[in-house]
Design an enzyme around this catalytic site. Structure first.
Site, PDB file in Angstrom:
ATOM      1  N   ASP A 188      -2.780  -9.753  -4.452  1.00 18.55           N
ATOM      2  CA  ASP A 188      -2.254  -9.537  -5.799  1.00 18.55           C
ATOM      3  C   ASP A 188      -0.917 -10.272  -5.902  1.00 18.55           C
ATOM      4  OD1 ASP A 188      -0.718  -8.078  -4.101  1.00 18.55           O
ATOM      5  OD2 ASP A 188      -0.708  -6.257  -5.299  1.00 18.55           O
ATOM      6  N   SER A 189      -0.282 -10.197  -7.053  1.00 20.00           N
ATOM      7  CA  SER A 189       0.952 -10.955  -7.249  1.00 20.00           C
ATOM      8  C   SER A 189       2.167 -10.226  -6.701  1.00 20.00           C
ATOM      9  CB  SER A 189       1.166 -11.192  -8.735  1.00 20.00           C
ATOM     10  OG  SER A 189       1.408  -9.949  -9.369  1.00 20.00           O
ATOM     11  N   GLY A 190       2.024  -8.940  -6.475  1.00 23.07           N
ATOM     12  CA  GLY A 190       3.165  -8.141  -6.064  1.00 23.07           C
ATOM     13  C   GLY A 190       3.814  -7.411  -7.227  1.00 23.07           C
ATOM     14  N   GLY A 191       3.569  -7.885  -8.431  1.00 24.57           N
ATOM     15  CA  GLY A 191       4.221  -7.304  -9.607  1.00 24.57           C
ATOM     16  C   GLY A 191       3.792  -5.882  -9.886  1.00 24.57           C
ATOM     17  N   PHE A 192       2.487  -5.662  -9.850  1.00 24.35           N
ATOM     18  CA  PHE A 192       1.970  -4.331 -10.169  1.00 24.35           C
ATOM     19  C   PHE A 192       2.500  -3.293  -9.180  1.00 24.35           C
ATOM     20  CE2 PHE A 192      -1.252  -1.011  -9.549  1.00 24.35           C
ATOM     21  CZ  PHE A 192      -1.251  -0.464 -10.814  1.00 24.35           C
ATOM     22  N   HIS A 197     -17.308   5.016   6.570  1.00 27.57           N
ATOM     23  CA  HIS A 197     -18.406   5.457   5.718  1.00 27.57           C
ATOM     24  C   HIS A 197     -18.145   5.101   4.249  1.00 27.57           C
ATOM     25  CE1 HIS A 197     -21.351   8.164   3.802  1.00 27.57           C
ATOM     26  NE2 HIS A 197     -20.356   8.481   2.998  1.00 27.57           N
ATOM     27  N   GLN A 209      -4.259  -9.843 -20.205  1.00 29.91           N
ATOM     28  CA  GLN A 209      -3.524  -8.635 -20.588  1.00 29.91           C
ATOM     29  C   GLN A 209      -3.800  -8.339 -22.064  1.00 29.91           C
ATOM     30  OE1 GLN A 209      -1.943  -6.410 -18.984  1.00 29.91           O
ATOM     31  NE2 GLN A 209      -1.793  -7.317 -16.932  1.00 29.91           N
ATOM     32  N   GLY A 266      -4.509  -4.826 -16.426  1.00 28.86           N
ATOM     33  CA  GLY A 266      -3.909  -3.868 -17.336  1.00 28.86           C
ATOM     34  C   GLY A 266      -4.810  -2.720 -17.727  1.00 28.86           C
ATOM     35  N   CYS A 310     -23.207   7.342   9.798  1.00 31.17           N
ATOM     36  CA  CYS A 310     -24.323   8.236   9.448  1.00 31.17           C
ATOM     37  C   CYS A 310     -25.635   7.842  10.124  1.00 31.17           C
ATOM     38  CB  CYS A 310     -24.540   8.247   7.947  1.00 31.17           C
ATOM     39  SG  CYS A 310     -23.134   8.855   7.012  1.00 31.17           S
ATOM     40  N   ASP A 343     -11.752  -4.020  -6.948  1.00 24.01           N
ATOM     41  CA  ASP A 343     -10.983  -3.554  -5.794  1.00 24.01           C
ATOM     42  C   ASP A 343     -10.381  -2.217  -6.149  1.00 24.01           C
ATOM     43  OD1 ASP A 343      -8.751  -4.667  -7.579  1.00 24.01           O
ATOM     44  OD2 ASP A 343      -7.645  -3.707  -5.961  1.00 24.01           O
ATOM     45  N   ASP A 390       1.864 -11.139 -13.505  1.00 22.04           N
ATOM     46  CA  ASP A 390       1.689 -10.795 -14.909  1.00 22.04           C
ATOM     47  C   ASP A 390       2.681  -9.715 -15.295  1.00 22.04           C
ATOM     48  OD1 ASP A 390       0.464  -8.951 -13.278  1.00 22.04           O
ATOM     49  OD2 ASP A 390      -1.258  -8.604 -14.588  1.00 22.04           O
ATOM     50  N   CYS A 419     -24.730   3.562   6.969  1.00 22.74           N
ATOM     51  CA  CYS A 419     -23.487   3.100   7.596  1.00 22.74           C
ATOM     52  C   CYS A 419     -23.511   3.436   9.088  1.00 22.74           C
ATOM     53  CB  CYS A 419     -22.272   3.728   6.906  1.00 22.74           C
ATOM     54  SG  CYS A 419     -21.752   5.316   7.583  1.00 22.74           S
ATOM     55  N   CYS A 477     -27.529   7.260   3.608  1.00 22.24           N
ATOM     56  CA  CYS A 477     -26.524   6.301   4.068  1.00 22.24           C
ATOM     57  C   CYS A 477     -26.985   5.549   5.318  1.00 22.24           C
ATOM     58  CB  CYS A 477     -25.205   7.013   4.340  1.00 22.24           C
ATOM     59  SG  CYS A 477     -23.882   5.869   4.726  1.00 22.24           S
TER      60      CYS A 477
HETATM   61 ZN   LIG Z   1     -22.319   6.912   6.065  1.00 20.98          ZN
END
Ligand SMILES: [Zn+2]
Lengths: 468, 409
Positions: free
Chosen positions: B103-107, B352, B200, B227, B320, B277, B157, B317, B315
């Site tokens: 990210d830009s760091g701003g948020f 998981h 934005q 935003g 599990c 994300d 931004d 993963c 699941c």
């Molecule tokens: Zn799992």
């Protein structure tokens, strides 16, 4: 011979004071053979600290773990895992062939200042004071179905260092004997659980006659001996204790024989047991050792099984262990650190591998990354260091077995003590203060010109070596 | 291989849309980045400080994660730009040879530091260490992200809360456009790092339209919808995303920032978003929550103490999956016993949960390729609410109806 599971392969007996030996311990339940001296990895709550089960399986060679009942005391008498219908290894996500050693207390257990009762041990766990009734311990033993079961002892408070009086001795010998009796009677050993009887550490053998004769009568059921060397000596800062040839495990009481062989001698003397029967039992040190030096000393005294409390303790302190046994052939035998504290600022751009002399298990992870993780308080630092340190310890034991077999253990131990002692003592490493300040110069208004840093990589080192 | 439905190629990114849902705006694509190919729709886990809470990069790779996030603000503090330059960037530092987005760091500044103020120059803040006044400008942000070496970098931004109304929203929108120009000018490595613009404009349709048009003129390799996910009502969120995806070019990736709840992901994919994300799956793991097909469960609860079943029967993963299939075969009882007591408990739940998110999007992609996304969406909601359609959130029903998916069918 009552014990066919353990056999001594080679020993240096008769060779000065060194009683180091190698052997093989069969564990038929999981179909494993442990070559000794060997390392058990202590678990907490059924898991290995910092290591998820996939990491245990994929990046370590851990073959045996120590499980202490103390970790499951929270909800006594209602312990959910005792209701699990399958093998307890399943619930802990352990491999089917993982060797499990069940002990009443953790290797680094805190002594409780509450007195035991006739039918229960008092303990101070992370969740506070708890009472473990012997009948519950037996229930754990039956349900957990361990490969090795270490019997509880009526230990006097080891914190005070006071020597128990005559009445207390009578009581503790009597209780320990009763508890052992209960366990032999009630724990089913037909499924290959091996009972290790605990040795009373602070009591003169003369007063233990009752206990010894009971052991004598039950040798058929006893497959090993468990020792509790006095940990306070091992934890001492005073390196003379470590280096001293009279390194005495039983200080401050000074009543336990100096080594297991002389202990065995005393037992046979007081109880008419054939020495050979006892000598051929495997000997487990269930106390925590914090220095590799302690382990070497204990190996030289003839102990066979140890707990690895070192890997995690140093990993949590941000220290990557850096030693091998035998010590590497350094150009000059000047003293070395046996570990490096990755908190140090000097590692912030060090892109060389963490391992120097041991096996590389961290692959591409470099010192600068772990330094960053420590600084950023990211848990992954402890994970990576535990993986690394565990391998250093595994290699260390491999070296111990090799040197005992080829009769160089004693000289290598001396060299190890010369190289890895002095100022670079591990206790200091553990305590090393950290004074790292986050640098945020990237954001500073009117950023001053900074000296350009140039990281170095393993390739650079190679290049330097080749171009010298 | 059939020719893509839409594609774009810039110096460091090739984007090919390979399938589209015949009803909704959902699409499946491949994106070739400097550190390998990734497939969208995709969730990107957040490794804030170059590490994913207790996991090794090998464990993350084992989950088949191809792109993870680092936070520029945090890496700027620790290890700092000099160190990043010296070691050759974040990939080398964390031994991650797959892709990284920053990210830009701003948020982070605006949300973490109460005293941050924004003017045309940049974001002013006081050092969290010693209170020294500091400044994050678009140029600083580019310089830092260039040092990090991430494959996708974000413009700085002007972030305002989605609940803000009035002229401040418009000001922030125009300023973000100006800052994108400054970012483009300051970006040193367009041949190996992809700068994404961020749309934005709050929840104002007109501002969003203008912003989309302006940002598209800058022709960045990808575009983010920013935003949002800041407390606005869900129907405004959906309307805004849908409005943007209608305008934005078909042949470029669209990244919905800060979105991570399963329902939001499923709906946003239908609305035409590709990348997501969120710290939620990892953060919630540390509080003992496991994401499952029937919703989130907290393994700390007493009811799981003797529950010897996996977190989620569906699941696959490593946690599990039964041991017989090469997994760990962990049960709720074991996790109940570990969680909040042992760090490995949090590590297992993190594994998981990340798998859950990655898999949710992987399966969505398969469904889109098979042109069965509406069925996938209906199955997802049916499992989540145990077949009880009366419990389906109205905003989901409405948003999906707007793209021709009838959730109640
Ligand atoms: Zn799992």
């Amino acid at each position: 011979m009552t014990n066919k599971l353990f056999s001594v392969r080679s020993s240096t007996e008769g060779n000065s004071r060194i009683l180091a030996r190698t052997g093989t311990l069969l564990l038929p339940k999981v179909g494993q053979v442990l070559t000794t001296p060997a390392l058990l990895t202590p678990s907490t709550r059924g898991t290995l600290p910092n290591l998820t089960p996939d990491n245990v399986k994929n990046v370590t060679n851990i073959k045996a773990i120590q499980v202490s009942v103390e970790c499951f005391m929270g909800k006594l008498p209602s312990v959910p895992f005792l209701k699990y219908p399958g093998d307890i290894r399943e619930i802990f996500c352990l491999e089917d062939d993982m060797i499990m050693v069940l002990t009443p207390r953790a290797s680094n257990a805190e002594p409780s200042n509450r007195a035991n009762c006739d039918d229960a041990i008092e303990m101070k766990t992370v969740e506070g004071f708890r009472k473990l009734p012997i009948k519950n311990f037996i229930e754990f033993a039956q349900r957990f179905n361990p490969d090795i079961l270490v019997c509880p002892l009526d230990l006097p408070d080891s914190g005070s260092g006071a020597f128990p009086g005559n009445n207390r001795i009578k009581k503790l010998v009597h209780r320990s004997r009763c508890w052992l009796n209960d366990i032999i009677e009630k724990v089913d050993t037909t499924n290959d659980t091996q009972i290790f009887v605990s040795v009373l550490p602070t009591v003169n053998p003369f007063y233990q006659k009752e206990y010894f004769s009971f052991i004598n009568q039950n040798l058929e059921s006893i497959k090993g001996l468990n020792f509790h060397p006095n940990i306070s000596v091992l934890f001492s800062d005073d390196k003379d204790n470590v280096e001293s040839s009279e390194f005495n495990l039983s200080k401050p009481c000074g009543l336990t024989p100096r080594d297991p062989a002389s202990y065995v001698e005393a037992v046979s003397k007081f109880s008419n047991v054939a020495m050979d029967d006892l000598l051929e039992l495997p000997r487990y040190v269930s106390s925590a050792c914090t220095l590799p030096h302690h382990i070497l000393k204990l190996v030289s005294q003839g102990y066979d099984l140890f707990n690895d409390d070192i890997s995690v303790a140093y990993a949590n302190a941000g220290v990557a262990l850096d030693f091998t046994f035998p010590a590497p052939p350094f150009a000059n035998d000047k003293e070395r650190n046996f570990g490096i504290s990755l908190w140090k600022k000097m590692y912030r751009i060090d892109m060389t591998s963490v391992h120097c002399h041991s096996t590389d298990v961290l692959g591409t992870h470099k010192k600068a990354y772990i330094h960053h993780l420590l600084n950023a308080k990211e848990m992954t630092s402890a994970v990576l260091l535990t993986i690394h340190n565990t391998r250093v310890m595994e290699d260390f034991f491999e070296g111990i077995r090799r040197t005992v077999d080829n009769n160089t253990f004693e000289q290598e131990m001396k060299r190890f003590f010369q190289i890895y002692s002095g100022d670079n003592d591990g206790v200091k490493l553990l305590r090393e203060s950290r004074d790292i300040v986050p640098v945020a110069s990237a954001f500073v208004l009117d950023r001053p010109p900074t000296r350009k840093l140039i990281a170095f990589y393993n390739d650079d080192l190679l290049w330097k070596k080749n171009n010298k | 291989m059939p020719s893509p439905l839409a594609s774009s190629a810039s110096k460091a990114l090739t984007f090919n849309v390979i399938a589209k849902c015949s009803r909704s705006k959902a699409r499946a694509s491949t994106m070739i980045l400097p550190h390998g190919e990734v497939q969208t729709p995709m969730f990107m886990p957040v490794a804030t400080q170059a590490s994913l809470k207790g996991l090794t990069s090998a464990q993350l790779a084992q989950l088949d994660c191809k792109l993870c996030l680092n936070n520029t603000y945090h890496l700027g503090l620790k290890p700092g730009q000099e160190v990043l330059d010296a070691v050759g960037g974040a990939h080398k530092l964390q031994s991650w040879d797959r892709n990284i987005l920053t990210d830009s760091g701003g948020f982070q500044m605006v949300s973490l530091l109460k005293l941050a103020t924004i003017n045309e120059q940049g974001v002013k803040f006081l050092s969290p260490h010693d209170g020294t006044p500091m400044l994050l400008t678009p140029e600083h942000s580019m310089s830092l992200q260039n040092s990090i070496g991430s494959d996708i970098i974000m413009q700085l931004d002007d972030v305002v809360s989605t609940l803000t109304t009035g002229p401040r929203v418009e000001e922030a929108m125009w300023r973000s456009i100006r800052w994108l120009d400054r970012c483009i000018a300051a970006h040193k490595y367009p041949e190996r790092q992809n700068l994404f613009a961020i749309i934005q404009g709050g929840i104002d349709d007109d501002l969003r339209k203008i912003c989309c048009e302006e940002m598209m003129k800058r022709d960045t390799p990808g575009i983010a919808i920013g935003g949002l996910s800041g407390g606005e009502d869900k129907s405004s969120y959906c309307r805004t995303v849908s409005l943007c995806t209608d305008i934005l070019p078909q042949n470029k990736p669209r990244y919905c920032m800060g979105v991570g709840y399963a329902e939001d992901l499923i709906v946003s994919v239908a609305l035409g978003a590709d990348l997501f994300d969120c710290v939620f799956p990892t953060r919630t793991a540390r509080f003992g929550n496991a994401l499952t097909s029937s919703g989130s469960i907290n393994v700390k609860k007493g009811q799981y103490a003797e529950d010897f079943s996996p977190l989620d029967f569906d699941c696959t993963c490593p946690v599990c999956k039964p041991k017989s299939e090469g997994g760990m075969g962990a049960t709720k009882a074991f996790l109940h016993h570990l969680v909040t007591k042992e760090t490995t408990g949090a590590h297992l739940l993190t594994l998981h949960n990340i798998h859950y998110q990655l898999n949710l999007m992987r399966k969505a992609r398969e469904a889109i390729v098979d042109d069965k996304y509406p069925e996938y969406v209906r199955e997802f909601f049916s499992k989540r609410y145990a077949g009880d359609k009366t419990r389906y959130p109205q905003w989901c029903i409405d948003a999906l109806a707007s793209v021709n998916i009838d959730l109640l069918a």
